[in-house]
Design a protein around this motif. Structure first.
Motif, mmCIF file in Angstrom:
data_model
loop_
_atom_site.group_PDB
_atom_site.id
_atom_site.type_symbol
_atom_site.label_atom_id
_atom_site.label_comp_id
_atom_site.label_asym_id
_atom_site.label_seq_id
_atom_site.Cartn_x
_atom_site.Cartn_y
_atom_site.Cartn_z
ATOM 1 N N ALA A 89 0.842 -1.208 0.000
ATOM 2 C CA ALA A 89 0.000 0.000 0.000
ATOM 3 C C ALA A 89 0.871 1.250 0.000
ATOM 4 O O ALA A 89 0.634 2.182 -0.785
ATOM 5 N N ILE A 90 1.897 1.256 0.847
ATOM 6 C CA ILE A 90 2.777 2.435 0.888
ATOM 7 C C ILE A 90 3.459 2.611 -0.465
ATOM 8 O O ILE A 90 3.476 3.708 -1.037
ATOM 9 N N GLY A 91 4.008 1.513 -0.988
ATOM 10 C CA GLY A 91 4.731 1.576 -2.262
ATOM 11 C C GLY A 91 3.848 2.050 -3.402
ATOM 12 O O GLY A 91 4.250 2.883 -4.217
ATOM 13 N N LEU A 92 2.604 1.524 -3.465
ATOM 14 C CA LEU A 92 1.719 1.913 -4.569
ATOM 15 C C LEU A 92 1.273 3.369 -4.420
ATOM 16 O O LEU A 92 1.191 4.093 -5.415
ATOM 17 N N ALA A 93 1.021 3.775 -3.185
ATOM 18 C CA ALA A 93 0.609 5.171 -2.979
ATOM 19 C C ALA A 93 1.730 6.116 -3.416
ATOM 20 O O ALA A 93 1.496 7.094 -4.145
ATOM 21 N N VAL A 94 2.969 5.777 -3.003
ATOM 22 C CA VAL A 94 4.104 6.625 -3.379
ATOM 23 C C VAL A 94 4.308 6.590 -4.897
ATOM 24 O O VAL A 94 4.425 7.636 -5.552
ATOM 25 N N GLY A 96 2.200 5.868 -7.243
ATOM 26 C CA GLY A 96 1.106 6.526 -7.944
ATOM 27 C C GLY A 96 1.281 8.035 -7.910
ATOM 28 O O GLY A 96 1.306 8.693 -8.958
ATOM 29 N N ALA A 97 1.432 8.579 -6.714
ATOM 30 C CA ALA A 97 1.510 10.039 -6.585
ATOM 31 C C ALA A 97 2.773 10.587 -7.253
ATOM 32 O O ALA A 97 2.704 11.478 -8.109
ATOM 33 N N VAL A 98 3.920 10.039 -6.871
ATOM 34 C CA VAL A 98 5.182 10.550 -7.413
ATOM 35 C C VAL A 98 5.295 10.230 -8.904
ATOM 36 O O VAL A 98 5.704 11.071 -9.712
ATOM 37 N N GLY A 99 4.916 9.001 -9.279
ATOM 38 C CA GLY A 99 5.050 8.573 -10.675
ATOM 39 C C GLY A 99 4.206 9.417 -11.611
ATOM 40 O O GLY A 99 4.682 9.895 -12.638
ATOM 41 N N VAL A 100 2.934 9.624 -11.258
ATOM 42 C CA VAL A 100 2.078 10.451 -12.116
ATOM 43 C C VAL A 100 2.626 11.874 -12.148
ATOM 44 O O VAL A 100 2.696 12.508 -13.205
ATOM 45 N N GLY A 101 3.072 12.359 -10.987
ATOM 46 C CA GLY A 101 3.625 13.721 -10.927
ATOM 47 C C GLY A 101 4.817 13.887 -11.848
ATOM 48 O O GLY A 101 4.861 14.816 -12.664
ATOM 49 N N ILE A 102 5.777 12.960 -11.746
ATOM 50 C CA ILE A 102 6.978 13.058 -12.586
ATOM 51 C C ILE A 102 6.603 12.915 -14.064
ATOM 52 O O ILE A 102 7.058 13.683 -14.915
ATOM 53 N N GLY A 103 5.750 11.930 -14.367
ATOM 54 C CA GLY A 103 5.368 11.691 -15.764
ATOM 55 C C GLY A 103 4.680 12.904 -16.365
ATOM 56 O O GLY A 103 4.984 13.310 -17.492
ATOM 57 N N LEU A 204 -1.385 3.179 -14.349
ATOM 58 C CA LEU A 204 -1.604 2.865 -12.929
ATOM 59 C C LEU A 204 -1.991 1.398 -12.749
ATOM 60 O O LEU A 204 -1.537 0.740 -11.820
ATOM 61 N N ARG A 205 -2.826 0.906 -13.677
ATOM 62 C CA ARG A 205 -3.222 -0.505 -13.562
ATOM 63 C C ARG A 205 -2.023 -1.421 -13.766
ATOM 64 O O ARG A 205 -1.816 -2.359 -13.006
ATOM 65 N N LEU A 206 -1.213 -1.128 -14.799
ATOM 66 C CA LEU A 206 -0.007 -1.941 -15.030
ATOM 67 C C LEU A 206 0.952 -1.811 -13.852
ATOM 68 O O LEU A 206 1.547 -2.802 -13.404
ATOM 69 N N GLY A 207 1.087 -0.588 -13.338
ATOM 70 C CA GLY A 207 1.975 -0.354 -12.210
ATOM 71 C C GLY A 207 1.504 -1.101 -10.973
ATOM 72 O O GLY A 207 2.315 -1.670 -10.230
ATOM 73 N N ALA A 208 0.183 -1.127 -10.747
ATOM 74 C CA ALA A 208 -0.351 -1.838 -9.591
ATOM 75 C C ALA A 208 -0.041 -3.329 -9.708
ATOM 76 O O ALA A 208 0.399 -3.966 -8.744
ATOM 77 N N ALA A 209 -0.240 -3.875 -10.905
ATOM 78 C CA ALA A 209 0.052 -5.300 -11.107
ATOM 79 C C ALA A 209 1.532 -5.560 -10.825
ATOM 80 O O ALA A 209 1.883 -6.519 -10.120
ATOM 81 N N ALA A 210 2.400 -4.688 -11.350
ATOM 82 C CA ALA A 210 3.842 -4.857 -11.130
ATOM 83 C C ALA A 210 4.172 -4.691 -9.648
ATOM 84 O O ALA A 210 5.039 -5.390 -9.117
ATOM 85 N N GLY A 211 3.453 -3.791 -8.971
ATOM 86 C CA GLY A 211 3.674 -3.578 -7.539
ATOM 87 C C GLY A 211 3.336 -4.820 -6.726
ATOM 88 O O GLY A 211 4.057 -5.171 -5.785
ATOM 89 N N PHE A 212 2.244 -5.502 -7.096
ATOM 90 C CA PHE A 212 1.898 -6.761 -6.411
ATOM 91 C C PHE A 212 3.016 -7.770 -6.603
ATOM 92 O O PHE A 212 3.408 -8.467 -5.663
ATOM 93 N N VAL A 213 3.514 -7.857 -7.835
ATOM 94 C CA VAL A 213 4.636 -8.770 -8.091
ATOM 95 C C VAL A 213 5.808 -8.387 -7.193
ATOM 96 O O VAL A 213 6.421 -9.232 -6.538
ATOM 97 N N GLY A 214 6.087 -7.085 -7.125
ATOM 98 C CA GLY A 214 7.205 -6.601 -6.316
ATOM 99 C C GLY A 214 7.041 -6.958 -4.848
ATOM 100 O O GLY A 214 7.994 -7.374 -4.184
ATOM 101 N N ALA A 215 5.802 -6.814 -4.315
ATOM 102 C CA ALA A 215 5.572 -7.089 -2.900
ATOM 103 C C ALA A 215 5.852 -8.557 -2.583
ATOM 104 O O ALA A 215 6.500 -8.878 -1.573
#
Ligand SMILES: Nc1ncnc2c1ncn2[C@@H]1O[C@H](COP(=O)(O)OP(=O)(O)OP(=O)(O)O)[C@@H](O)[C@H]1O
Ligand SMILES: [Mg+2]
Lengths: 277, 282
Positions: A89-94, A96-103, A204-215
């Motif tokens: 949850a922490i990783g995805l929140a960070v 999402g917020a930082v990634g969308v911001g930078i992109g 975000l959807r692809l990132g979430a899937a990758a985040g689950f893999v990462g966790a």
């Protein structure tokens, strides 16, 4: 039989009745029904493959389901999720917020683009599992390492999609905004961001899937905790149904979360996509 | 009555106002025209010379058409007047002031509609006012009026993808009218519709022009359309574009549309322009 058919064709009221009777056919080809059917076929194939058996370490669906109920009822699955979901949850929140911001910043400003794009393209292409030992050396085996792994997995695709989405916002709409005297801020907020929403959300959807893999990866490679613990423990004692039940559980949560993201997008951000879907 | 001016006198004021607007317009409004195009040239980055030293005057309260072959620079000229494209040389004056960018006295109807797919017809039509910070209830009331005026009443809460091409263009027109600009520029607004719908739109446009008493700059490459809707036609030559000819048109617009289309002056003008173009092509 034939006589009735001809009869019903020649008299209008009977035709109406026929049409009404055939409506279940429409329900049969409804997207939800089709989804359920394809799901059932996949489960059936799993069951058959498990009973065949393909491999002694591949249990059929029925045994996995029983193991799932057992894990759920003794509370171990929920406890494990509590542990796994924290860095996720922490990783995805960070991310999402930082990634969308930078992109978005990269899409809006070419200087940021030149700075950022190479980094994230390298990150996206790199085999990130190879970075895990380095992260462990740097941050130890605690929460921070696991959060970093989730971020490393999830962030690049979120950043790159947000970047592309903003960069490809329709020129003609931006020109329209300019011609009706929109300020730069208005054009970003009212035109560029809404236009970019579908592709940002795809990221975000692809990132979430990758985040689950990462966790899960973090729990398997760093220290076995949470879902990773159930997987490694049951693998070591050859209780394969439980191991698969844990894997299936994390997949279900992942799919559920991604579906929720899609729902949020349609419901609140791009209402017009709802009517066509 | 149809007057043809040689291209050289493009800057000259028109001798008389088109009859249709005669009553509502003060005589002093015309002398220099509301839009002045002075020596405009445009060469695009790749070395494409789109416009070469164009000078033109657009009289206030009239509908002037830019007519010319595809790719001759009509969109370019319109966007320069709109302040969306910078000219390589020359200047534009609108109401006597030099154009450096878009302004509240000008609005634009885009060739490709430029509607926001995520916004309803109502929000799209009100968008110009939204960007100007007009309060929601107020801007929606104005937009609703113009949605009705362009014949889209009942479609306020539809999304653009639920409309036909012609209906989308009407939303673009409603948006351009709602900001109450003095000069409305329309870039081939009817090119995306079939002939029948197009004729109905042309008739609706004449009605709107008469109601709104604004200056319209209209781009088309249909001779019939230009003659039917315009008070004045500017014929542009092939790229790099120059003004080839200016034609004043004074048809009785208040009658039955079919009568206008059969009017000898209408037919003569269409034929006249066509002969001129053919001569030019050969
Ligand atoms: N952004 C651009 N960059 C380079 N060349 C351009 C650009 N926009 C237009 N041109 C060129 O300038 C010329 C005039 O283009 P323009 O769009 O103004 O023509 P047009 O008269 O509106 O054509 P059409 O009737 O097909 O709409 C064309 O040759 C086109 O290729
Ligand atoms: Mg054009």
């Amino acid at each position: 039989m034939i006589g009735t058919g001809m009869n019903s064709l020649s008299t209008p009221p009977a035709t109406v009745a026929r049409a009404a009777r055939f409506r279940p056919l429409a329900a049969l080809v409804h997207p939800l029904t089709l989804r359920a059917v394809s799901f059932a076929i996949a489960l059936l194939a799993w069951e058959i493959a498990g009973r065949w058996p393909v491999s002694p370490s591949f249990p059929p669906f029925s045994e996995t389901a029983t193991a799932f109920v057992a894990l759920l009822s003794d509370g171990s699955l929920l406890r494990a999720f509590g542990v796994t979901l924290t860095p996720l949850a922490i990783g995805l929140a960070v991310s999402g917020a930082v990634g969308v911001g930078i992109g978005v910043a990269m899409g809006l400003d070419e200087r940021v683009e030149w700075f950022g794009v190479p980094i994230f393209i390298v990150l996206q292409a790199a085999p990130l599992a190879a970075l895990v030992p380095i992260l462990v050396m740097a941050y130890g085996i605690g929460l921070l390492t696991k959060v970093s792994i989730v971020c490393i997995m999830a962030m690049p695709v979120i950043v790159l999609n947000s970047f592309k989405a903003v960069r490809h916002a329709p020129r003609s709409l931006i020109e329209m905004g300019t011609s009706f005297l929109g300020t730069r801020a208005q054009i970003i907020r009212k035109i560029i961001l809404p236009a970019a929403t579908p592709v940002i959300f795809a990221g975000l959807r692809l990132g979430a899937a990758a985040g689950f893999v990462g966790a899960v990866l973090a729990e398997l490679l760093v220290t076995p905790t949470g879902i990773g613990d159930i997987i490694t423990y049951n693998q070591s004692i050859a209780d394969y149904p439980k191991m698969y039940a844990a894997i299936a559980a994390i997949i279900m949560v992942s799919v559920g979360f991604i579906e929720i993201l899609g729902f949020v997008e349609q419901r609140f951000l791009r209402p017009e996509t709802r009517r066509t879907a | 009555m149809i007057t043809t001016l040689p291209a050289g006198s493009a800057g000259m004021p028109p001798s008389a106002h088109p009859g249709r607007f005669g009553d509502g317009i003060p005589a002093a409004a015309a002398p220099d025209g509301i839009v002045e195009v002075r020596g405009i040239s445009k060469t695009y980055g790749g070395g494409v010379e789109a416009l070469n030293n164009i000078s033109l005057t657009f009289p206030e309260g009239a509908l002037t058409s830019l007519l010319g072959p595809s790719g001759c620079g009509k969109t370019t000229l319109l966007k320069i007047i709109a302040g969306l494209v910078a000219p390589t040389a020359g200047e534009i004056l609108v109401k006597g002031r030099r154009v450096t960018g878009p302004g509240p006295e000008r609005s634009f109807v885009f060739q490709d509609f430029a509607l926001m797919p995520w916004a309803t017809v109502l929000r799209n039509a009100a968008f110009g006012l939204e960007l100007r910070g007009v309060a929601r209830s107020e801007r929606e009331a104005v937009a609703e009026r113009y949605i009705e005026a362009v014949g889209l009443k009942g479609f306020e809460h539809k999304y653009p993808h639920e409309l036909s091409g012609g209906m989308r263009q009407r939303v673009g027109l409603a948006r351009a009218l709602a900001v109450n600009a003095d000069v409305v520029m329309m870039d081939e607004p009817f090119s995306a519709v079939d002939e029948q719908t197009r004729r109905r739109f042309q008739e609706d446009l004449l009605r709107l022009v008469a109601q709104e008493r604004k200056t319209f700059l209209f781009v088309t490459h249909s001779i019939e359309e230009a003659v039917y809707v315009s008070n004045r036609i500017v014929l542009l030559s092939r790229r790099p574009s120059r003004v080839q000819r200016i034609i004043e048109i004074d048809l009785p617009r208040d009658g039955d549309p079919d009568r206008i289309r059969r009017h000898p002056d209408y037919l003569d003008t269409v034929e006249d322009i066509w002969q001129g173009l053919r001569h030019y092509v050969e």
